[in-house]
Design a protein around this motif. Sequence first.
Motif, PDB file in Angstrom:
ATOM      1  N   GLY A 174       0.778  -1.225   0.000  1.00 18.71           N
ATOM      2  CA  GLY A 174       0.000   0.000   0.000  1.00 18.71           C
ATOM      3  C   GLY A 174       0.808   1.273   0.000  1.00 18.71           C
ATOM      4  O   GLY A 174       1.927   1.339  -0.527  1.00 18.71           O
ATOM      5  N   ASP A 175       0.251   2.306   0.647  1.00 20.90           N
ATOM      6  CA  ASP A 175       0.839   3.645   0.661  1.00 20.90           C
ATOM      7  C   ASP A 175       1.187   4.047   2.098  1.00 20.90           C
ATOM      8  O   ASP A 175       1.502   3.186   2.922  1.00 20.90           O
ATOM      9  CB  ASP A 175      -0.112   4.638  -0.014  1.00 20.90           C
ATOM     10  CG  ASP A 175      -1.542   4.539   0.536  1.00 20.90           C
ATOM     11  OD1 ASP A 175      -1.706   4.203   1.726  1.00 20.90           O
ATOM     12  OD2 ASP A 175      -2.502   4.810  -0.213  1.00 20.90           O
ATOM     13  N   SER A 176       1.119   5.333   2.402  1.00 20.75           N
ATOM     14  CA  SER A 176       1.549   5.818   3.716  1.00 20.75           C
ATOM     15  C   SER A 176       0.739   5.228   4.859  1.00 20.75           C
ATOM     16  O   SER A 176       1.256   5.042   5.968  1.00 20.75           O
ATOM     17  CB  SER A 176       1.454   7.345   3.763  1.00 20.75           C
ATOM     18  OG  SER A 176       0.128   7.779   3.503  1.00 20.75           O
ATOM     19  N   PHE A 177      -0.537   4.955   4.612  1.00 22.36           N
ATOM     20  CA  PHE A 177      -1.395   4.344   5.630  1.00 22.36           C
ATOM     21  C   PHE A 177      -0.781   3.039   6.134  1.00 22.36           C
ATOM     22  O   PHE A 177      -0.722   2.783   7.344  1.00 22.36           O
ATOM     23  CB  PHE A 177      -2.773   4.101   5.010  1.00 22.36           C
ATOM     24  CG  PHE A 177      -3.716   3.263   5.828  1.00 22.36           C
ATOM     25  CD1 PHE A 177      -4.280   3.751   6.986  1.00 22.36           C
ATOM     26  CD2 PHE A 177      -4.058   1.973   5.413  1.00 22.36           C
ATOM     27  CE1 PHE A 177      -5.174   2.981   7.736  1.00 22.36           C
ATOM     28  CE2 PHE A 177      -4.940   1.204   6.144  1.00 22.36           C
ATOM     29  CZ  PHE A 177      -5.495   1.704   7.311  1.00 22.36           C
ATOM     30  N   THR A 178      -0.298   2.221   5.228  1.00 26.86           N
ATOM     31  CA  THR A 178       0.267   0.917   5.588  1.00 26.86           C
ATOM     32  C   THR A 178       1.736   1.015   5.963  1.00 26.86           C
ATOM     33  O   THR A 178       2.227   0.223   6.769  1.00 26.86           O
ATOM     34  CB  THR A 178       0.068  -0.077   4.429  1.00 26.86           C
ATOM     35  OG1 THR A 178      -1.336  -0.182   4.156  1.00 26.86           O
ATOM     36  CG2 THR A 178       0.612  -1.443   4.754  1.00 26.86           C
ATOM     37  N   GLU A 179       2.444   1.978   5.388  1.00 26.13           N
ATOM     38  CA  GLU A 179       3.831   2.192   5.804  1.00 26.13           C
ATOM     39  C   GLU A 179       3.884   2.521   7.292  1.00 26.13           C
ATOM     40  O   GLU A 179       4.833   2.158   7.988  1.00 26.13           O
ATOM     41  CB  GLU A 179       4.464   3.318   4.991  1.00 26.13           C
ATOM     42  CG  GLU A 179       5.926   3.579   5.328  1.00 26.13           C
ATOM     43  CD  GLU A 179       6.501   4.803   4.645  1.00 26.13           C
ATOM     44  OE1 GLU A 179       7.511   5.343   5.152  1.00 26.13           O
ATOM     45  OE2 GLU A 179       5.943   5.232   3.618  1.00 26.13           O
ATOM     46  N   GLY A 180       2.850   3.221   7.770  1.00 28.11           N
ATOM     47  CA  GLY A 180       2.779   3.522   9.195  1.00 28.11           C
ATOM     48  C   GLY A 180       3.105   4.949   9.548  1.00 28.11           C
ATOM     49  O   GLY A 180       3.429   5.244  10.704  1.00 28.11           O
TER      50      GLY A 180
END
Length: 263
Positions: free
Chosen positions: A18-24
């Motif tokens: 994913g994107d920043s949401f999943t990067e944390g």
Amino acid sequence: MSYPADGAGPYRSMVAVGDSFTEGMCDELLPDGEFRGWADRVAERLAADAPGEFRYANLAVRGKLIGQIVDEQVDVAAAMGAELVTLAGGLNDVLRPGCDVAAVCAQLGAAAEKLASGSRQLVMFHSTDPSRRLAGSARLLPAILQLREFVAELGTRPEIAVVDLFEAACFDDPRLWADDRLHLSAEGHRRVAEAVLQAMGHPASFDWRAPLPAVAPPGRLQKLRADLRWLGKHLGPWVMRRLTGRSSGDGRAPKRPELARFR
């Protein structure tokens, strides 16, 4: 030890896409300087159920559009053959004017098909509802609802679990969001991790939908100062990146690119 509802025993591998949401982004920092994030928190819980065996990769990179996620992450993740895969994407696309939501859904669906076919469980998401907390975001709602409806249809398949953050009123609380108002705070990530685990059939550790204790709202002057700080520190740079065609993830590698033993 707690096993998920499918009765097949603990998960021994996980890859997050994913994107920043999943990067944390905007969770607490790890010793290596990377953000922790909900996916790492889920991996920690699953690793406790399979000590010494659990492997984890996180391919997510901030700022990625669904086409980039498909091109850069999906085939890599599918080749890893992890038992659990999480997929979140498309929201960065619908934040942009003129987004072709049907094309976004088609790419997201193709990614889901590929990842679900090689895993024991695929987890996807309904995003939070920004219209309840961000002024001016109501214009995004039709596209978000179209994406939500598409993901809901995917979630009718037994191998795909959907975590519904959209209806959770707790995410209207600014304390679940970082100063940039776009990414989750540590408390927000903690709640998403619990929501993911419960969607997979794990017993509840706490009620992730419960509201935080009430506090007095900020005064007008305090709110004005916060808004001005946000405009200068966060919104301004975000607008400049959009105008120049740049992304916060340009040139950035995934934080956990290999499916490796966790801890």
